[in-house]
Structures are given as structure tokens and as C-alpha cells.
Motif scaffolding. Sequence first.
Motif, PDB file in Angstrom:
ATOM      1  N   TYR A  79       0.732  -1.174   0.031  1.00 53.64           N
ATOM      2  CA  TYR A  79      -0.057   0.045   0.117  1.00 53.64           C
ATOM      3  C   TYR A  79       0.702   1.146  -0.104  1.00 53.64           C
ATOM      4  O   TYR A  79       2.076   1.180   1.037  1.00 53.64           O
ATOM      5  CB  TYR A  79      -0.884  -0.015   1.085  1.00 53.64           C
ATOM      6  CG  TYR A  79      -1.854  -1.187   1.008  1.00 53.64           C
ATOM      7  CD1 TYR A  79      -2.793  -1.143   0.040  1.00 53.64           C
ATOM      8  CD2 TYR A  79      -1.910  -2.077   1.953  1.00 53.64           C
ATOM      9  CE1 TYR A  79      -4.047  -2.078   0.056  1.00 53.64           C
ATOM     10  CE2 TYR A  79      -3.025  -3.349   1.733  1.00 53.64           C
ATOM     11  CZ  TYR A  79      -3.767  -3.100   0.819  1.00 53.64           C
ATOM     12  OH  TYR A  79      -4.745  -4.224   0.638  1.00 53.64           O
ATOM     13  N   PRO A  80       0.801   2.065  -0.815  1.00 55.46           N
ATOM     14  CA  PRO A  80       1.673   3.388  -1.011  1.00 55.46           C
ATOM     15  C   PRO A  80       1.033   4.489   0.029  1.00 55.46           C
ATOM     16  O   PRO A  80       0.140   4.282   0.638  1.00 55.46           O
ATOM     17  CB  PRO A  80       1.120   3.895  -2.373  1.00 55.46           C
ATOM     18  CG  PRO A  80      -0.536   3.725  -2.620  1.00 55.46           C
ATOM     19  CD  PRO A  80      -0.433   2.092  -2.093  1.00 55.46           C
ATOM     20  N   GLU A  81       1.903   5.358   0.242  1.00 54.17           N
ATOM     21  CA  GLU A  81       1.661   6.601   1.043  1.00 54.17           C
ATOM     22  C   GLU A  81       0.887   7.453   0.231  1.00 54.17           C
ATOM     23  O   GLU A  81       1.439   7.691  -0.957  1.00 54.17           O
ATOM     24  CB  GLU A  81       2.960   7.163   1.524  1.00 54.17           C
ATOM     25  CG  GLU A  81       3.355   6.699   2.762  1.00 54.17           C
ATOM     26  CD  GLU A  81       4.451   7.366   3.502  1.00 54.17           C
ATOM     27  OE1 GLU A  81       4.329   8.593   3.589  1.00 54.17           O
ATOM     28  OE2 GLU A  81       5.387   6.601   4.229  1.00 54.17           O
ATOM     29  N   ILE A  82      -0.169   8.171   0.723  1.00 55.95           N
ATOM     30  CA  ILE A  82      -0.805   9.167  -0.174  1.00 55.95           C
ATOM     31  C   ILE A  82      -0.861  10.209   0.617  1.00 55.95           C
ATOM     32  O   ILE A  82      -0.952  10.455   1.664  1.00 55.95           O
ATOM     33  CB  ILE A  82      -2.413   8.675  -0.477  1.00 55.95           C
ATOM     34  CG1 ILE A  82      -2.506   7.155  -0.978  1.00 55.95           C
ATOM     35  CG2 ILE A  82      -3.159   9.621  -1.180  1.00 55.95           C
ATOM     36  CD1 ILE A  82      -3.789   6.524  -0.927  1.00 55.95           C
ATOM     37  N   TRP A  83      -0.450  11.204  -0.348  1.00 55.44           N
ATOM     38  CA  TRP A  83      -0.610  12.687   0.263  1.00 55.44           C
ATOM     39  C   TRP A  83      -1.151  13.532  -0.897  1.00 55.44           C
ATOM     40  O   TRP A  83      -1.242  13.363  -1.859  1.00 55.44           O
ATOM     41  CB  TRP A  83       0.890  13.281  -0.031  1.00 55.44           C
ATOM     42  CG  TRP A  83       1.869  12.828   1.172  1.00 55.44           C
ATOM     43  CD1 TRP A  83       2.473  11.477   1.114  1.00 55.44           C
ATOM     44  CD2 TRP A  83       2.135  13.279   2.347  1.00 55.44           C
ATOM     45  NE1 TRP A  83       3.195  11.350   2.174  1.00 55.44           N
ATOM     46  CE2 TRP A  83       3.085  12.425   3.177  1.00 55.44           C
ATOM     47  CE3 TRP A  83       1.815  14.740   2.857  1.00 55.44           C
ATOM     48  CZ2 TRP A  83       3.664  12.517   4.450  1.00 55.44           C
ATOM     49  CZ3 TRP A  83       2.747  15.079   3.820  1.00 55.44           C
ATOM     50  CH2 TRP A  83       3.380  13.761   4.760  1.00 55.44           C
ATOM     51  N   VAL A  84      -1.879  14.797  -0.280  1.00 58.24           N
ATOM     52  CA  VAL A  84      -2.947  15.733  -0.962  1.00 58.24           C
ATOM     53  C   VAL A  84      -2.369  16.936  -0.660  1.00 58.24           C
ATOM     54  O   VAL A  84      -2.048  17.331   0.632  1.00 58.24           O
ATOM     55  CB  VAL A  84      -4.198  15.473  -0.498  1.00 58.24           C
ATOM     56  CG1 VAL A  84      -5.232  16.510  -1.087  1.00 58.24           C
ATOM     57  CG2 VAL A  84      -4.815  14.007  -0.635  1.00 58.24           C
ATOM     58  N   PHE A  85      -2.158  17.730  -1.728  1.00 63.00           N
ATOM     59  CA  PHE A  85      -1.502  19.051  -1.746  1.00 63.00           C
ATOM     60  C   PHE A  85      -2.682  19.957  -2.559  1.00 63.00           C
ATOM     61  O   PHE A  85      -2.572  19.664  -3.805  1.00 63.00           O
ATOM     62  CB  PHE A  85      -0.010  19.311  -2.134  1.00 63.00           C
ATOM     63  CG  PHE A  85       0.700  18.223  -1.514  1.00 63.00           C
ATOM     64  CD1 PHE A  85       1.106  18.464  -0.223  1.00 63.00           C
ATOM     65  CD2 PHE A  85       1.446  17.285  -2.045  1.00 63.00           C
ATOM     66  CE1 PHE A  85       2.073  17.679   0.334  1.00 63.00           C
ATOM     67  CE2 PHE A  85       2.185  16.658  -1.624  1.00 63.00           C
ATOM     68  CZ  PHE A  85       2.575  16.602  -0.186  1.00 63.00           C
ATOM     69  N   THR A  86      -3.543  20.522  -1.875  1.00 61.88           N
ATOM     70  CA  THR A  86      -4.559  21.276  -2.783  1.00 61.88           C
ATOM     71  C   THR A  86      -4.284  22.581  -2.972  1.00 61.88           C
ATOM     72  O   THR A  86      -4.983  23.396  -3.884  1.00 61.88           O
ATOM     73  CB  THR A  86      -5.827  20.995  -2.247  1.00 61.88           C
ATOM     74  OG1 THR A  86      -5.979  21.589  -0.864  1.00 61.88           O
ATOM     75  CG2 THR A  86      -6.431  19.677  -2.227  1.00 61.88           C
ATOM     76  N   LYS A  87      -3.634  23.392  -1.951  1.00 60.59           N
ATOM     77  CA  LYS A  87      -3.417  24.644  -2.188  1.00 60.59           C
ATOM     78  C   LYS A  87      -2.325  25.065  -3.104  1.00 60.59           C
ATOM     79  O   LYS A  87      -1.550  24.340  -3.541  1.00 60.59           O
ATOM     80  CB  LYS A  87      -2.914  25.236  -0.655  1.00 60.59           C
ATOM     81  CG  LYS A  87      -3.756  24.970   0.306  1.00 60.59           C
ATOM     82  CD  LYS A  87      -3.051  25.446   1.453  1.00 60.59           C
ATOM     83  CE  LYS A  87      -4.201  25.129   2.772  1.00 60.59           C
ATOM     84  NZ  LYS A  87      -3.662  25.247   4.096  1.00 60.59           N
ATOM     85  N   ASP A  88      -2.582  26.426  -3.595  1.00 64.72           N
ATOM     86  CA  ASP A  88      -1.501  26.696  -4.668  1.00 64.72           C
ATOM     87  C   ASP A  88      -0.325  27.517  -4.224  1.00 64.72           C
ATOM     88  O   ASP A  88       0.174  28.353  -4.485  1.00 64.72           O
ATOM     89  CB  ASP A  88      -2.038  27.921  -5.539  1.00 64.72           C
ATOM     90  CG  ASP A  88      -1.331  28.006  -6.866  1.00 64.72           C
ATOM     91  OD1 ASP A  88      -0.686  26.945  -7.185  1.00 64.72           O
ATOM     92  OD2 ASP A  88      -1.545  29.181  -7.460  1.00 64.72           O
TER      93      ASP A  88
END
Length: 195
Positions: free
Chosen positions: A40-49
Motif C-alpha cells: 500500500y502506498p503513502e498518499i499525500w494531498v496538496f490542494t493549495k496553490d
Amino acid sequence: MRYTTINVKGYDHFFIFGLQGVIQRLYLSFDMVKNHTFAYPEIWVFTKDSLVELWPFIQQIKSDRFYIIFGTEKHQRVLSEVPGLETLLFINVNTPNYAVESIILEAICSNKYKAKNKKRMHLTPKEQGVLSFFLQGMDLDTIATLYGCSNKAISSCKCRIMRKYHVVNNQELFIKGKILEKMNDVHTNNVGTIF
């Protein structure tokens, strides 16, 4: 069927909540396959500009992990072609949920998540030195004084570094330089000479 806890990291809790359902369904379909050996991978979320939200990721980054990154084009420029991050799947944050499932499934099944690092980003000794001083927070005038050359010579050297690293501004160069420094690709103690 076992339940797998999905650990998605980032600051946009609304986005993460929606994404966890999609990823959970995907993982459950993998769990139904007999003799399945999926890491299982590590999941990262970057939504800001903004690139500031990359700092926690940079602090814990490891070269032997599979990462799925959701981010903007700016995040993709900074994280692309980094030696040591060959197992990185980048997905634009604006990708619809139905497409996210198929992108991840196709990447995992066909091993397409492995980045194509055709060539390493080699810097000349002078470029390494300029980048090292830049990462320490020095401005171009100070670096030019240290090298005993013009500001324009250092500026053109920095432009060459930015082209090699595929970044478009100082903030992206700084972040990518710190990532490469962390991945031991940039040797900050190796200050070159000016030619």
C-alpha cells in the motif's frame, strides 16, 4: 475480506474524506485477489496553490516508498524527476473520482507508476556551489561577491539550474533543491569554482 485503514496525509480534510472512499474501494478489490502481494502506498494531498504544504512530505520522504501524490501542476514540477522518487504516481487534484480509481488501478497493475528518470540532473561544480549558497538563503549579490564575479554571471548560472530542474521561480527552485538535498543528490559542501 479484511478492512484496510487508509492513511491519506494533507490539510484539505474535505478532499481527503472523499478520496478515502475511492481508495478504500480500490484496495478492497485488490484484497479479493488471491495471493495478492500489493504494498500500500503513502498518499499525500496538496490542494493549495502554495509549495509550503510540501514541507511535511519533504521531512519524511524515503526513496524506497511508493507514493501517490495529489497536487497542482506546481507540485508536479517540483516533485518530478527527483532521483530516489522513482515510485511516485502524480494525479492532478482536479481529476474526477471515477478517473482516479482507473488511473491508480492501471498504474499499479502495469507498473507505470515508476517514474521515467531518463537522466539524473547533474550540476557543474559551480552550479552546485551557487545552489548551495542559494539554499542557505544568500542573495545573488552576496553569492557574486563570494565568487568574485558579476551578479549577471551568477544570475545566468541560477537560470541554468532552474532549466535543469524544470522549475519556473525561486520558490520552486528552493523546494526542489531542499528535496534533492534530502535525497543526497545535491552535495551542499561541494562548492565549485567559477570558470
